[in-house]
Design a protein around this motif. Structure first.
Motif, short mmCIF file in Angstrom:
data_model
loop_
_atom_site.label_atom_id
_atom_site.label_comp_id
_atom_site.label_asym_id
_atom_site.label_seq_id
_atom_site.Cartn_x
_atom_site.Cartn_y
_atom_site.Cartn_z
N LYS A 20 0.84 -1.21 0.00
CA LYS A 20 0.00 0.00 0.00
C LYS A 20 0.87 1.25 0.00
O LYS A 20 2.03 1.21 0.38
N ASP A 22 0.49 5.37 1.21
CA ASP A 22 -0.30 6.37 1.93
C ASP A 22 -0.39 7.64 1.09
O ASP A 22 0.61 8.17 0.64
N ASN A 25 -5.50 11.34 3.12
CA ASN A 25 -6.82 10.83 3.48
C ASN A 25 -7.19 9.55 2.73
O ASN A 25 -8.25 8.98 2.96
N TYR A 26 -6.34 9.14 1.80
CA TYR A 26 -6.57 7.95 0.98
C TYR A 26 -5.34 7.06 1.00
O TYR A 26 -4.27 7.50 1.40
N GLN A 27 -5.51 5.85 0.54
CA GLN A 27 -4.35 4.99 0.31
C GLN A 27 -4.63 4.08 -0.87
O GLN A 27 -5.77 3.71 -1.13
N GLU A 29 -3.97 0.42 -2.37
CA GLU A 29 -3.67 -0.93 -1.89
C GLU A 29 -3.41 -1.83 -3.09
O GLU A 29 -4.09 -1.71 -4.12
N ARG A 57 -8.58 3.46 -1.44
CA ARG A 57 -9.43 3.43 -0.25
C ARG A 57 -9.45 4.79 0.44
O ARG A 57 -8.40 5.38 0.70
N ASN A 58 -10.65 5.28 0.74
CA ASN A 58 -10.84 6.49 1.53
C ASN A 58 -10.63 6.08 2.98
O ASN A 58 -11.37 5.26 3.51
N LYS A 59 -9.61 6.62 3.64
CA LYS A 59 -9.29 6.21 5.01
C LYS A 59 -10.31 6.73 6.03
O LYS A 59 -10.45 6.16 7.10
N THR A 60 -11.03 7.79 5.70
CA THR A 60 -12.05 8.33 6.60
C THR A 60 -13.27 7.42 6.65
O THR A 60 -13.78 7.10 7.71
N THR A 61 -13.74 7.01 5.47
CA THR A 61 -14.95 6.17 5.39
C THR A 61 -14.63 4.69 5.29
O THR A 61 -15.53 3.86 5.42
N ASN A 62 -13.37 4.35 5.04
CA ASN A 62 -12.90 2.98 4.82
C ASN A 62 -13.52 2.33 3.58
O ASN A 62 -13.52 1.13 3.43
#
Length: 188
Positions: A20, A22, A25-27, A29, A57-62
């Motif tokens: 992944k 970073d 706010n996103y990553q 994968e 992937r939006n790390k806030t909403t997963n």
């Protein structure tokens, strides 16, 4: 932008051995696998391929907001012992061999270093979280699930502008990193 994502994902997964990246706010994968590629549902052209799965992937909403699979053909035929050796040789090769593999044109007509159409095997779990915007259609991107039923799918999704900027910054960073690693290999 899809090609830039491919380059970043290929460098990070093949050369840097990361799963992944970073992006604030996103990553992104990654999943790197050896699989069978059947272009345009034509079994006469079946090949073994290195397949690189990429999710945003939006790390806030997963939630996964974008997804795609990229192919690099290793040899004509289904996955064999020889294609397994080629796959391992690429993953364990020199940085120069890996870069040449990543940059090699795969789609001669469009001059892309990857393919994205064909039948996908063994990626059901990776594709479970497909974004809602993705739709099933009669196209050339397909899935075969464990019980061998076929569903055609259009991969993609939405890439926010802030992520596009982060991807460009990360691509610049990885390019500098590769230059440094190349110098180190030359000096040894």
């Amino acid at each position: 932008m899809k090609e830039k994502i491919y380059y970043l994902a290929a460098i990070e997964s093949i050369i840097n051995k990361k799963d992944k990246t970073d992006l604030g706010n996103y990553q992104l994968e990654y999943l790197l696998k050896l699989s069978t590629h059947t272009p345009f549902f034509n079994e006469e052209n079946i090949s073994s391929a290195l397949v690189l799965g990429v999710k945003l992937r939006n790390k806030t909403t997963n939630q996964v907001e974008w997804i795609n699979l990229f192919y690099k053909i290793l040899e004509k035929n289904i996955v064999t012992e020889n294609s397994k050796k080629i796959f391992c040789r690429i993953l364990n090769g020199s940085i120069y061999e890996q870069i040449n593999f990543i940059l090699k044109d795969e789609n001669v007509i469009l001059e892309h270093p990857y393919l994205t159409s064909g039948i996908i095997c063994d990626f059901d779990e990776f594709l479970e979280e497909m974004p809602q915007q993705i739709f099933h259609a009669d196209g050339f991107n397909g899935l075969i699930n464990n019980n061998s039923s076929f569903a055609s799918i259009k991969l993609g999704g939405f890439i926010p502008n802030e992520v596009k900027e982060q991807i460009l910054l990360e691509l610049k960073r990885t390019n500098e990193d590769i230059k440094e690693k190349s110098k180190i290999k030359i000096l040894k």
